[in-house]
Design a protein around this motif. Structure first.
Motif, PDB file in Angstrom:
ATOM      1  N   LYS A 153       1.448  -1.422  -0.220  1.00  0.00           N
ATOM      2  CA  LYS A 153       0.053   0.355  -0.094  1.00  0.00           C
ATOM      3  C   LYS A 153       1.183   1.204  -0.266  1.00  0.00           C
ATOM      4  O   LYS A 153       2.348   1.293   0.726  1.00  0.00           O
ATOM      5  CB  LYS A 153      -0.989  -0.119   1.478  1.00  0.00           C
ATOM      6  CG  LYS A 153      -1.926  -1.439   1.610  1.00  0.00           C
ATOM      7  CD  LYS A 153      -3.038  -1.537   0.712  1.00  0.00           C
ATOM      8  CE  LYS A 153      -3.849  -2.351   0.992  1.00  0.00           C
ATOM      9  NZ  LYS A 153      -3.893  -2.916  -0.158  1.00  0.00           N
ATOM     10  N   VAL A 205      -1.844   7.195   2.572  1.00  0.00           N
ATOM     11  CA  VAL A 205      -2.415   6.648   4.063  1.00  0.00           C
ATOM     12  C   VAL A 205      -2.111   5.005   4.103  1.00  0.00           C
ATOM     13  O   VAL A 205      -2.443   4.382   5.540  1.00  0.00           O
ATOM     14  CB  VAL A 205      -3.501   7.668   3.595  1.00  0.00           C
ATOM     15  CG1 VAL A 205      -5.023   6.988   5.018  1.00  0.00           C
ATOM     16  CG2 VAL A 205      -3.775   8.704   3.569  1.00  0.00           C
ATOM     17  N   ASN A 206      -3.322   4.697   2.606  1.00  0.00           N
ATOM     18  CA  ASN A 206      -2.893   2.952   3.115  1.00  0.00           C
ATOM     19  C   ASN A 206      -2.372   2.788   4.075  1.00  0.00           C
ATOM     20  O   ASN A 206      -2.132   1.401   4.589  1.00  0.00           O
ATOM     21  CB  ASN A 206      -3.610   2.556   1.328  1.00  0.00           C
ATOM     22  CG  ASN A 206      -5.072   3.527   0.436  1.00  0.00           C
ATOM     23  OD1 ASN A 206      -5.261   3.272   1.461  1.00  0.00           O
ATOM     24  ND2 ASN A 206      -4.800   3.400  -0.022  1.00  0.00           N
ATOM     25  N   VAL A 229      -0.003   3.156   6.112  1.00  0.00           N
ATOM     26  CA  VAL A 229      -0.190   3.516   7.687  1.00  0.00           C
ATOM     27  C   VAL A 229      -1.035   2.845   8.401  1.00  0.00           C
ATOM     28  O   VAL A 229      -1.295   1.949   8.850  1.00  0.00           O
ATOM     29  CB  VAL A 229      -0.622   5.285   8.050  1.00  0.00           C
ATOM     30  CG1 VAL A 229      -0.902   5.401   9.290  1.00  0.00           C
ATOM     31  CG2 VAL A 229       0.843   5.868   7.385  1.00  0.00           C
ATOM     32  N   HIS A 230      -2.820   2.784   7.225  1.00  0.00           N
ATOM     33  CA  HIS A 230      -3.856   1.718   7.988  1.00  0.00           C
ATOM     34  C   HIS A 230      -3.672   0.650   7.758  1.00  0.00           C
ATOM     35  O   HIS A 230      -3.757  -0.096   9.366  1.00  0.00           O
ATOM     36  CB  HIS A 230      -5.502   2.361   6.906  1.00  0.00           C
ATOM     37  CG  HIS A 230      -5.926   3.169   7.625  1.00  0.00           C
ATOM     38  ND1 HIS A 230      -5.480   4.040   8.785  1.00  0.00           N
ATOM     39  CD2 HIS A 230      -5.709   4.258   6.681  1.00  0.00           C
ATOM     40  CE1 HIS A 230      -6.345   5.177   8.774  1.00  0.00           C
ATOM     41  NE2 HIS A 230      -6.398   5.149   6.879  1.00  0.00           N
ATOM     42  N   ALA A 231      -2.239   0.187   7.001  1.00  0.00           N
ATOM     43  CA  ALA A 231      -1.997  -1.571   6.764  1.00  0.00           C
ATOM     44  C   ALA A 231      -1.183  -2.360   8.144  1.00  0.00           C
ATOM     45  O   ALA A 231      -1.478  -2.584   9.086  1.00  0.00           O
ATOM     46  CB  ALA A 231      -1.182  -1.973   5.368  1.00  0.00           C
ATOM     47  N   ARG A 262      -0.598  -0.387  10.962  1.00  0.00           N
ATOM     48  CA  ARG A 262      -1.494  -0.069  11.997  1.00  0.00           C
ATOM     49  C   ARG A 262      -2.541  -0.968  12.403  1.00  0.00           C
ATOM     50  O   ARG A 262      -2.630  -1.586  13.169  1.00  0.00           O
ATOM     51  CB  ARG A 262      -3.050   0.539  12.587  1.00  0.00           C
ATOM     52  CG  ARG A 262      -2.213   2.532  11.650  1.00  0.00           C
ATOM     53  CD  ARG A 262      -2.300   3.047  13.338  1.00  0.00           C
ATOM     54  NE  ARG A 262      -0.420   3.875  13.948  1.00  0.00           N
ATOM     55  CZ  ARG A 262      -1.047   5.296  13.067  1.00  0.00           C
ATOM     56  NH1 ARG A 262      -1.977   5.695  12.381  1.00  0.00           N
ATOM     57  NH2 ARG A 262      -0.109   6.318  13.697  1.00  0.00           N
ATOM     58  N   ALA A 263      -3.269  -2.058  11.052  1.00  0.00           N
ATOM     59  CA  ALA A 263      -3.797  -3.430  11.829  1.00  0.00           C
ATOM     60  C   ALA A 263      -2.908  -4.554  11.604  1.00  0.00           C
ATOM     61  O   ALA A 263      -3.534  -5.042  12.413  1.00  0.00           O
ATOM     62  CB  ALA A 263      -4.638  -3.403  10.225  1.00  0.00           C
ATOM     63  N   LYS A 315      -2.242  -4.277  15.402  1.00  0.00           N
ATOM     64  CA  LYS A 315      -2.899  -4.796  16.081  1.00  0.00           C
ATOM     65  C   LYS A 315      -3.381  -5.455  16.077  1.00  0.00           C
ATOM     66  O   LYS A 315      -3.251  -6.227  17.310  1.00  0.00           O
ATOM     67  CB  LYS A 315      -4.363  -3.539  16.207  1.00  0.00           C
ATOM     68  CG  LYS A 315      -5.590  -3.703  16.270  1.00  0.00           C
ATOM     69  CD  LYS A 315      -6.508  -2.747  16.541  1.00  0.00           C
ATOM     70  CE  LYS A 315      -7.915  -2.665  17.297  1.00  0.00           C
ATOM     71  NZ  LYS A 315      -8.905  -3.678  16.325  1.00  0.00           N
TER      72      LYS A 315
END
Lengths: 209, 184
Positions: free
Chosen positions: B154, B157-158, B160-162, B164-165, B168
Motif C-alpha cells: 500500500k 494513508v493506506n 499507515v492503516h495497513a 496499524r492493522a 494491532k
C-alpha cells in the motif's frame, strides 16, 4: 622513471578491432542457455533432496511407526515426532503393527536437506520429493505438519484410520502381500462414516446451542 | 454506470498503488550481503544460466544506499549482527529483506552461542527461504514471492492503516510463550 615508456609493439590495425566485435556478433547466434525459471522449470536430478513425504502402504495405512529415529538422526533438530499406540478396538489404526506417528512436524527453517532422516527411517516411511518451492513470508507456516507431509492417496488407497487387510500381519505389509484396500476395509470406512454422522446428529439434537 | 463498467477489469482503472507496485517490483536492486555458502548460490543466480537480469535485478550493489533489497545469504554471527543492522539502516525506504537459507532464517543446524538464531531478531524479514543452500531456482521463487508482496503493498494513508492493522493484530495474537500444544 617517468620518462621511460613501455615497450610498444605495432598498433593493432582497424581489422583487429573489428575482429574483436566478431565475437560479440557471433554470440548473438548462439543458443540461449538461460533457464526461463517461472515459465519453464528445468527438472531436478532424480535424487535431488527436496521436501519430505510420508509414504503409505498400498491400502492407505501409513508407513510411519513413530520410532523417532529420523528425529534422532537429524543434525539440525528439525524433526519432531510423537508416537502413539494403534487401537483396533477404538477404530484408531493408522499403521500396521503396534505404533504410529501421531504427530509429525518438520521445521523447514532448520532442515538442511541432508537426507540423514531418510537413511535412518527403518520402514521407508520418510522419503524426499523433488519439490523445492518452499519460500514463505513467516516462520510459523514453514513448520510442516503431518497432513502436509503425507503422500496423496493413490488408486486403491483408503485414508487412515482403518483396520489392516483381513488375515494379514504387519510382516505381510512389508513383504508386499498387500496390493490395495479390500472391500472389507471400504465397508468398515462406510460404517464408521455413518456412525460418525449419526453421533453428530445425536449431538446436535441433544445440544441445541 | 459509466465507461468503467464496460472496460475489462484492470485495464484503465489500475490504481496508483498498482502502478507504483509494478514499477518497484520491476527493478529491485539487491545489496550484496553474502555471509557464507548461500552467497555462492546467490552469485549463481547472476550468471547467464539463471540470469537475474530478467527481473531487472542484475545490479547487485556493494553500496547499501543504492539498494532496495537485502538478500541475507548465510549464517549471521553475533559479531556480524550489528553490521547487518547498520547496512539495513543505511538502505533507503522502501526496502525489503530476503532471508536466504536456513541459517539466516532460523540459525539452521548451528544452534549455538555464536550464531544469531534467525536474522529476524535484528531486521524485519519479508521472505524466508529454506534450503541449505537453496538452489538458484529457489531464490528466484523467493524473489517472485517478494514481487507479489511489493505489487500488493500500500501507499500513503493506506500504508499507515495497513501498518496499524498489522500491529494491532500482532498485539492481539497469542504470544508464543502462552501457546499450548505442539510447537516444535
Amino acid at each position: 622513471m617517468a620518462d621511460r615508456k613501455p615497450p610498444q609493439d605495432k598498433e593493432p590495425g582497424l581489422g583487429a578491432k573489428i575482429a574483436g566485435f566478431g565475437v560479440t556478433f557471433g554470440t548473438m547466434f548462439r543458443k540461449i542457455e538461460t533457464e526461463q525459471y517461472p515459465e519453464e522449470k528445468r527438472p531436478t536430478q532424480l535424487r535431488f533432496h527436496g521436501r519430505h513425504q510420508l509414504n503409505r502402504h498400498p491400502d492407505g495405512l501409513e508407513k510411519c511407526v513413530g520410532c523417532e529415529l529420523c528425529a534422532w538422526a537429524c543434525p539440525a533438530d528439525a524433526i519432531f515426532v510423537e508416537g502413539a499406540d494403534n487401537d483396533d478396538a477404538a477404530g484408531e489404526r493408522f499403521s500396521p503393527g503396534e505404533r504410529y506417528g501421531r504427530v509429525y512436524q518438520i521445521n523447514y527453517l532448520r532442515c538442511i536437506f541432508c537426507g540423514l532422516c531418510i537413511e535412518a527411517c527403518p520402514t521407508r516411511a520418510l522419503t524426499m520429493t523433488n519439490e523445492y518451492e518452499l519460500a514463505d513470508d513467516n516462520r510459523a507456516d514453514l513448520i510442516f505438519t503431518k497432513e502436509q507431509l503425507l503422500a496423496p492417496l493413490q488408486n486403491g488407497m483408503l485414508a487412515a484410520p482403518h483396520p489392516m487387510v483381513e488375515g494379514m500381519e504387519e510382516r505381510d505389509y512389508y513383504q508386499g502381500k498387500v496390493s490395495q484396500a479390500t472391500p472389507e476395509q471400504a465397508a468398515w470406512m462406510d460404517q464408521r462414516e455413518r456412525e460418525l454422522a449419526a453421533a453428530d446428529a445425536a449431538h446436535d439434537g441433544k445440544d441445541p446451542a | 454506470m459509466g465507461i468503467e463498467e464496460k472496460l475489462p477489469a484492470g485495464f484503465l482503472l489500475t490504481t496508483v498503488e498498482q502502478i507504483a507496485g509494478y514499477m518497484r517490483k520491476s527493478s529491485v536492486w539487491p545489496a550484496t550481503f553474502g555471509l557464507a555458502c548461500c552467497a555462492i548460490e546467490m552469485m549463481a543466480v547472476g550468471t547467464p544460466d539463471y540470469d537475474i537480469a530478467r527481473f531487472g535485478m542484475e545490479r547487485f550493489s556493494a553500496t547499501p544506499r543504492q539498494a532496495d533489497l537485502m538478500i541475507v545469504a548465510g549464517r549471521v554471527s553475533q559479531k556480524m549482527a550489528p553490521v547487518v543492522r547498520q547496512v539495513y539502516d543505511q538502505m533507503p525506504e522502501p526496502k525489503w529483506v530476503i532471508s536466504m537459507g536456513v541459517c539466516a532464517s532460523s540459525g539452521g543446524m548451528f544452534n549455538n552461542y555464536a550464531i544469531v538464531q534467525g536474522v529476524d531478531h535484528i531486521i524485519p524479514v519479508d521472505v524466508y527461504l529454506p534450503g541449505c543452500p537453496p538452489r538458484p531456482q529457489m531464490l528466484l521463487n523467493a524473489i517472485l514471492e517478494l514481487h507479489d508482496q511489493i505489487q500488493n503493498s500500500k501507499l500513503g494513508v493506506n500504508r499507515v492503516h495497513a501498518a496499524r492493522a498489522a500491529e494491532k493484530a500482532a498485539l492481539e495474537a497469542t504470544p508464543t510463550h502462552a501457546m499450548k500444544g505442539l510447537l516444535a
